[in-house]
Design a protein around this motif. Structure first.
Motif, PDB file in Angstrom:
ATOM      1  N   GLY A 116      84.837 -44.059  94.474  1.00  0.00           N
ATOM      2  CA  GLY A 116      84.896 -42.630  94.162  1.00  0.00           C
ATOM      3  C   GLY A 116      85.790 -42.330  92.984  1.00  0.00           C
ATOM      4  N   VAL A 117      86.904 -43.051  92.882  1.00  0.00           N
ATOM      5  CA  VAL A 117      87.826 -42.854  91.756  1.00  0.00           C
ATOM      6  C   VAL A 117      87.133 -43.199  90.439  1.00  0.00           C
ATOM      7  N   LEU A 118      86.439 -44.341  90.391  1.00  0.00           N
ATOM      8  CA  LEU A 118      85.753 -44.738  89.161  1.00  0.00           C
ATOM      9  C   LEU A 118      84.602 -43.784  88.848  1.00  0.00           C
ATOM     10  N   TYR A 119      83.958 -43.259  89.879  1.00  0.00           N
ATOM     11  CA  TYR A 119      82.880 -42.286  89.679  1.00  0.00           C
ATOM     12  C   TYR A 119      83.408 -41.028  88.986  1.00  0.00           C
ATOM     13  N   ILE A 120      84.507 -40.472  89.503  1.00  0.00           N
ATOM     14  CA  ILE A 120      85.075 -39.259  88.906  1.00  0.00           C
ATOM     15  C   ILE A 120      85.551 -39.543  87.491  1.00  0.00           C
ATOM     16  N   PHE A 121      86.171 -40.709  87.285  1.00  0.00           N
ATOM     17  CA  PHE A 121      86.634 -41.078  85.949  1.00  0.00           C
ATOM     18  C   PHE A 121      85.467 -41.151  84.959  1.00  0.00           C
ATOM     19  N   SER A 122      84.381 -41.782  85.387  1.00  0.00           N
ATOM     20  CA  SER A 122      83.227 -41.924  84.497  1.00  0.00           C
ATOM     21  C   SER A 122      82.614 -40.571  84.172  1.00  0.00           C
ATOM     22  N   GLN A 123      82.539 -39.695  85.165  1.00  0.00           N
ATOM     23  CA  GLN A 123      81.949 -38.375  84.939  1.00  0.00           C
ATOM     24  C   GLN A 123      82.796 -37.523  84.001  1.00  0.00           C
ATOM     25  N   SER A 124      84.099 -37.773  84.002  1.00  0.00           N
ATOM     26  CA  SER A 124      85.013 -36.944  83.221  1.00  0.00           C
ATOM     27  C   SER A 124      85.180 -37.425  81.791  1.00  0.00           C
ATOM     28  N   PHE A 125      85.028 -38.738  81.545  1.00  0.00           N
ATOM     29  CA  PHE A 125      85.397 -39.282  80.241  1.00  0.00           C
ATOM     30  C   PHE A 125      84.265 -39.990  79.495  1.00  0.00           C
ATOM     31  N   PHE A 126      83.125 -40.205  80.125  1.00  0.00           N
ATOM     32  CA  PHE A 126      82.028 -40.885  79.442  1.00  0.00           C
ATOM     33  C   PHE A 126      81.073 -39.854  78.852  1.00  0.00           C
ATOM     34  N   PRO A 127      80.759 -39.969  77.564  1.00  0.00           N
ATOM     35  CA  PRO A 127      79.829 -39.011  76.925  1.00  0.00           C
ATOM     36  C   PRO A 127      78.454 -39.001  77.575  1.00  0.00           C
ATOM     37  N   PHE A 129      77.655 -38.555  80.518  1.00  0.00           N
ATOM     38  CA  PHE A 129      77.508 -37.534  81.556  1.00  0.00           C
ATOM     39  C   PHE A 129      77.861 -36.129  81.064  1.00  0.00           C
ATOM     40  N   GLU A 130      78.070 -35.985  79.784  1.00  0.00           N
ATOM     41  CA  GLU A 130      78.455 -34.687  79.246  1.00  0.00           C
ATOM     42  C   GLU A 130      77.339 -33.667  79.453  1.00  0.00           C
ATOM     43  N   GLY A 131      77.698 -32.530  80.018  1.00  0.00           N
ATOM     44  CA  GLY A 131      76.734 -31.468  80.270  1.00  0.00           C
ATOM     45  C   GLY A 131      75.901 -31.653  81.519  1.00  0.00           C
ATOM     46  N   LYS A 132      76.202 -32.687  82.321  1.00  0.00           N
ATOM     47  CA  LYS A 132      75.441 -32.949  83.546  1.00  0.00           C
ATOM     48  C   LYS A 132      76.326 -32.738  84.764  1.00  0.00           C
ATOM     49  N   ASN A 133      75.728 -32.256  85.820  1.00  0.00           N
ATOM     50  CA  ASN A 133      76.431 -32.073  87.086  1.00  0.00           C
ATOM     51  C   ASN A 133      75.786 -32.955  88.154  1.00  0.00           C
ATOM     52  N   SER A 134      76.616 -33.578  88.975  1.00  0.00           N
ATOM     53  CA  SER A 134      76.086 -34.449  90.023  1.00  0.00           C
ATOM     54  C   SER A 134      77.079 -34.511  91.176  1.00  0.00           C
ATOM     55  N   TYR A 135      76.660 -35.134  92.232  1.00  0.00           N
ATOM     56  CA  TYR A 135      77.546 -35.396  93.365  1.00  0.00           C
ATOM     57  C   TYR A 135      77.234 -36.794  93.878  1.00  0.00           C
ATOM     58  N   GLY A 191      76.294 -43.442  90.436  1.00  0.00           N
ATOM     59  CA  GLY A 191      76.331 -44.302  91.606  1.00  0.00           C
ATOM     60  C   GLY A 191      76.653 -45.738  91.244  1.00  0.00           C
ATOM     61  N   SER A 192      76.135 -46.213  90.105  1.00  0.00           N
ATOM     62  CA  SER A 192      76.421 -47.579  89.658  1.00  0.00           C
ATOM     63  C   SER A 192      77.895 -47.752  89.336  1.00  0.00           C
ATOM     64  N   PHE A 193      78.504 -46.730  88.730  1.00  0.00           N
ATOM     65  CA  PHE A 193      79.943 -46.795  88.486  1.00  0.00           C
ATOM     66  C   PHE A 193      80.710 -46.902  89.801  1.00  0.00           C
ATOM     67  N   ALA A 194      80.279 -46.151  90.815  1.00  0.00           N
ATOM     68  CA  ALA A 194      80.936 -46.210  92.112  1.00  0.00           C
ATOM     69  C   ALA A 194      80.793 -47.592  92.738  1.00  0.00           C
ATOM     70  N   HIS A 195      79.595 -48.182  92.639  1.00  0.00           N
ATOM     71  CA  HIS A 195      79.384 -49.531  93.172  1.00  0.00           C
ATOM     72  C   HIS A 195      80.316 -50.525  92.499  1.00  0.00           C
ATOM     73  N   LEU A 196      80.432 -50.418  91.175  1.00  0.00           N
ATOM     74  CA  LEU A 196      81.289 -51.338  90.431  1.00  0.00           C
ATOM     75  C   LEU A 196      82.761 -51.126  90.770  1.00  0.00           C
ATOM     76  N   GLY A 197      83.135 -49.884  91.062  1.00  0.00           N
ATOM     77  CA  GLY A 197      84.512 -49.614  91.476  1.00  0.00           C
ATOM     78  C   GLY A 197      84.841 -50.288  92.793  1.00  0.00           C
ATOM     79  N   GLY A 198      83.921 -50.186  93.764  1.00  0.00           N
ATOM     80  CA  GLY A 198      84.130 -50.871  95.038  1.00  0.00           C
ATOM     81  C   GLY A 198      84.139 -52.374  94.866  1.00  0.00           C
ATOM     82  N   ALA A 199      83.221 -52.882  94.039  1.00  0.00           N
ATOM     83  CA  ALA A 199      83.151 -54.324  93.795  1.00  0.00           C
ATOM     84  C   ALA A 199      84.425 -54.834  93.149  1.00  0.00           C
ATOM     85  N   LEU A 200      84.958 -54.082  92.200  1.00  0.00           N
ATOM     86  CA  LEU A 200      86.183 -54.484  91.514  1.00  0.00           C
ATOM     87  C   LEU A 200      87.348 -54.554  92.490  1.00  0.00           C
ATOM     88  N   PHE A 201      87.425 -53.599  93.399  1.00  0.00           N
ATOM     89  CA  PHE A 201      88.480 -53.645  94.412  1.00  0.00           C
ATOM     90  C   PHE A 201      88.355 -54.899  95.268  1.00  0.00           C
TER      91      PHE A 201
END
Length: 282
Positions: A116-127, A129-135, A191-201
């Protein structure tokens, strides 16, 4: 016995994997039922999904701090929860052969958190996702943490697949990670960013806790690295061959014993005495 009683019994007597699967299925059913009874003007998401899913902004996390964990128990559809439950069952049962059930739960929860942390980070700082909303919903980040945890601990463990044969666990995991990397440019990039965040942990935790270097890509190195020939290798093999030849050793022992019977022990040379001593220690 009713179905409810049977489910209760399975939950009470089951291991942590069965409990997590039943919890996920139960929440999914409740979410579906809530969607059936919500008013048409309530929007695309029912109130349960809206309240417990993870928003794509940091401000949303402050509004719903529990959602950094609760999203890992929600699913977007039947296929989504089906594949996650299947993966959790097989990967989880492999995990608890070498770790405890409490550790599996920790990996699931903490993998969900860091995903979840990596998901929020990616949504906030990666171009991207700019202009897109998701959950975010789904147990995949927690499952990825469990998968990478056991794969890091025993990368050369072999799994048997129909029509393929035996495949090492690190190879299966490499495909798993590769699919998520490819997914970073797809419709479910968050979702892929979230998967990679869990995998990295999962990888970092086991790598640190095991206090040893994890040589993940030994198999790949063996494929692309040319082995250098050493002139000492032949000498070493030749020596081992002489040591492992029982007939030659026995002949020399018999010869020395015959010399002792004729001339006495004192007539042996130092090399013959040393050889007889070494053979006596075997």
């Amino acid at each position: 016995m009713s179905i409810i009683d049977d489910i209760k019994r399975r939950y009470i007597t089951g291991n942590i994997i069965e409990k997590l699967i039943l919890i996920n299925i139960g929440i999914f059913i409740i979410t579906v039922l809530a969607g059936l009874f919500q008013k048409p003007y309530a929007g695309n998401m029912n109130f349960i999904a809206e309240w417990f899913s993870l928003d794509d902004t940091l401000s949303g996390l402050f509004t719903k701090p529990w959602s950094i964990i609760s999203y890992g128990f929600l699913h977007a559809g039947f296929i989504h929860i089906l594949f996650n439950c299947i993966a959790l069952y097989f990967i989880g049962n492999l995990f608890i052969q070498y770790f405890t059930e409490k550790q599996l739960l920790n990996f699931y929860v903490l993998g969900t958190f860091f995903g979840g942390v990596l998901y929020i980070f990616s949504q906030s700082f990666f171009p991207l996702f700019e202009g897109k909303n998701s959950y975010l919903v789904g147990a995949s980040a927690g499952i990825s943490a469990i998968f990478l945890g056991i794969a890091t601990y025993m990368p050369n463990y072999e799994l048997k697949f129909p029509l393929i044969g035996y495949v090492k666990l690190w190879q299966v995991t490499a495909v798993w990670i590769l699919l998520d990397i490819i997914g970073l440019v797809g419709n479910n990039a968050g979702g892929s960013f979230a998967h990679l965040g869990g995998a990295l942990f999962g990888f970092l935790y086991v790598n640190k806790a095991s206090n040893k270097e994890i040589k993940w890509f030994d198999g790949l190195n063996a494929l692309f690295t040319k082995k250098e020939k050493s002139p000492l290798k032949t000498v070493y093999k030749s020596k081992e061959k002489r040591k492992s030849n029982p007939d030659l050793n026995q002949q020399q022992v018999d010869k020395i014993l015959d010399k002792i019977s004729k001339s006495g022990y004192d007539t042996l040379s130092k090399a013959e005495k040393d050889f007889l001593f070494r053979q006596g220690k075997k």
